[in-house]
Design an enzyme around this catalytic site. Structure first.
Site, short mmCIF file in Angstrom:
data_model
loop_
_atom_site.label_atom_id
_atom_site.label_comp_id
_atom_site.label_asym_id
_atom_site.label_seq_id
_atom_site.Cartn_x
_atom_site.Cartn_y
_atom_site.Cartn_z
N ASP A 76 2.05 -16.25 -11.04
CA ASP A 76 3.03 -15.31 -11.54
C ASP A 76 2.54 -14.53 -12.76
OD1 ASP A 76 3.17 -17.55 -13.20
OD2 ASP A 76 5.26 -18.00 -12.75
N THR A 77 1.73 -15.15 -13.61
CA THR A 77 1.22 -14.43 -14.77
C THR A 77 0.28 -13.30 -14.35
OG1 THR A 77 1.32 -16.51 -16.00
CG2 THR A 77 0.15 -14.69 -17.04
#
Length: 493
Positions: free
Chosen positions: A241-242
């Site tokens: 997700d980052t």
């Protein structure tokens, strides 16, 4: 213009959000379409994800999105947290419910793994920070504690990759997820044979690597018939997700920049063209994570809003109903000068009675919080100070200074934390987009589909399409003096 409709499934520790993106004349719109709650489930002291609930909600959200947009959504991709995995039989059946990365089984494994291969030797291969939640330590712990399950496994898929597989994709391992396992050689761009051999782990469990923007399948006929909906192509986004969040940073041009991906975790870092894999970098706790289009996220984890989230959870159990916005507003009106904690103290890592733990940490440094609002103030100003500490390390290790910091993700909506970050770092804060992860997921799909040329064009679209707020350092307090007290209290100096 070609139908641009794309669906992002963005999973986080506290919930999942689905967004539909459309692109027209160089501007994009991103529509929230469905969301659901997610949580850690504790069973006999072990921490798990409620995985079947997550998958069922994704199917439901996908069907809702297709109905809302007339069955015209052309592609989808899933991003989630990193490190956690499902072990599978040959036919793709889970052998156990995936464990949560905060599970206590990895305690002590950083030190034990160092005896198998010295840290710096690993770092020169993987470039990753050493944190107990990483995949390599979970596998080492599982081999010792549940080796029978591990020996039965035929495949290992990480959470977003397995969910994509269940939706109809091939079995694969997405690059940005692989890069943070501490098993992947970021220089040679492959699994590191020597690390697997030293740790006694099975490399044959892992599927072929794919990259953000690759097409990996199509929503299965079985799901389409079950949910009475149309099919769409499945793409790999930045599955970590980052990686997706940083892809949506509205940075200008091709220059390096600072960012804080602010949510449950605060990922403080710089996007670089090449990794930094020196001993000084390792000792400062930085990792070189794989990014979209082969960028490097030079990053250090800070515990982040998890501390506040756990406080609110406990207060709710006690009958106190707070909102995050309300707490931030109240905390901005009180002063707790000289009261600090280290957000990365090991006591704050696992689910616990967080208000009690934070209060005890304050007492150890000579301050007794009077109420819940003071606790929030102390947590928030401590986070801002820790951001400054990490940013100063980045500027030393990259040998350059930066004028501003992009704050992206849900935490970018915390105006109080943003202002304190501007004050303590002395840098302009550009906050937003709040839904950076879902937006970056969609932008990456559009790159893969040929609707956008590259990451620079995608970021320009984001900058034109999203609300970005600016915070300028103020001179209302002695920030340097308070920062020195933070360093002394936390023994970081």
């Amino acid at each position: 213009m070609e139908n641009s409709l794309a669906l992002a499934v963005d999973l986080g520790g506290s919930g999942g959000k689905l967004f539909v993106g459309s692109l027209e004349n160089g501007k994009a719109s991103f529509t929230p379409i469905y969301q659901f709650k997610n949580r850690i489930v504790i069973v006999k002291g072990r921490a798990y994800w409620d995985f079947l609930h997550i998958f069922d909600e994704i199917k439901t959200g996908y069907a809702v999105a297709q109905r809302e947009f007339g069955g015209q959504i052309q592609s989808m991709a899933i991003d989630a947290w990193c490190n956690d995995y499902a072990l599978l039989t040959k036919n793709g059946t889970m052998l156990e419910t995936p464990r949560n990365y905060r599970d206590s089984r990895t305690e002590g494994w950083i030190e034990r793994a160092d005896e198998l291969m010295p840290k710096f030797e690993v770092y020169q291969r993987t470039g990753q920070q050493f944190a107990r939640f990483e995949t390599c330590y979970h596998l080492l712990a599982q081999k010792e504690q549940d080796g029978d399950i591990l020996s039965l496994a035929q495949d290992l898929l990480f959470v977003p990759d397995y969910l994509s597989y269940l939706m109809g994709a091939q079995k694969y391992t997405e690059y940005t997820i692989a890069s943070v396992t501490n098993l992947y050689n970021i220089l040679e761009n492959k699994w590191d044979d020597d690390i697997f051999r030293a740790y006694g782990l099975r490399q044959d469990l892992f599927s072929p690597i794919v990259y953000p923007g690759d097409k990996v399948g199509r929503v299965s006929q079985e799901i389409c018939e079950e949910m009475h909906t149309a099919a769409a192509d499945i793409y790999a986004a930045g599955a970590h997700d980052t990686a997706s969040a940083v892809a949506a940073t509205p940075a200008q041009g091709d220059d390096d920049f600072l960012f804080i991906s602010s949510g449950t975790w605060s990922l403080v870092g710089a996007e670089l063209k090449e990794p930094i894999m020196t001993k000084a970098s390792m000792e400062a706790g930085f990792g070189n994570e794989g990014g979209v289009q082969n960028r490097v996220r030079y990053i250090r984890n800070v515990m982040g809003l998890w501390i506040l989230q756990e406080c609110v959870r406990v207060w709710k159990q006690q009958g106190k109903e707070y909102t995050f916005a309300g707490l931030a507003d109240m905390a901005s009106k009180v002063q707790c000068d000289g009261a600090f904690i280290d957000p990365d103290d090991e006591r704050l890592f696992e689910p616990t009675d967080m208000p009690d733990v934070v209060a005890q940490m304050c007492k150890e440094s000579g301050y007794v919080p009077k109420n819940d609002v003071e606790l929030v103030r102390i947590i928030t100003q401590s986070l801002a100070c820790k951001y400054r500490y990490v940013v100063e390390k980045i500027e030393t290790l990259t040998n350059r200074s930066y004028d501003g910091i992009h704050v992206i993700g849900g935490g970018s909506q915390n105006g109080f934390l943003n202002q304190l970050t501007a004050d303590f770092t002395g840098k302009k804060i550009l906050a937003g987009p709040a839904d950076a992860t879902g937006i970056g997921n969609i932008l990456t799909q559009w790159i893969g589909r040929g609707l956008l040329k590259d990451l620079n064009e995608a970021r320009a679209v984001c900058a034109r399409s999203c609300d970005i707020r600016e915070y300028i350092p103020s001179c209302h307090q002695d920030v340097d003096g308070q920062y020195e007290l933070f360093l002394q209290t936390t023994k970081l100096k």
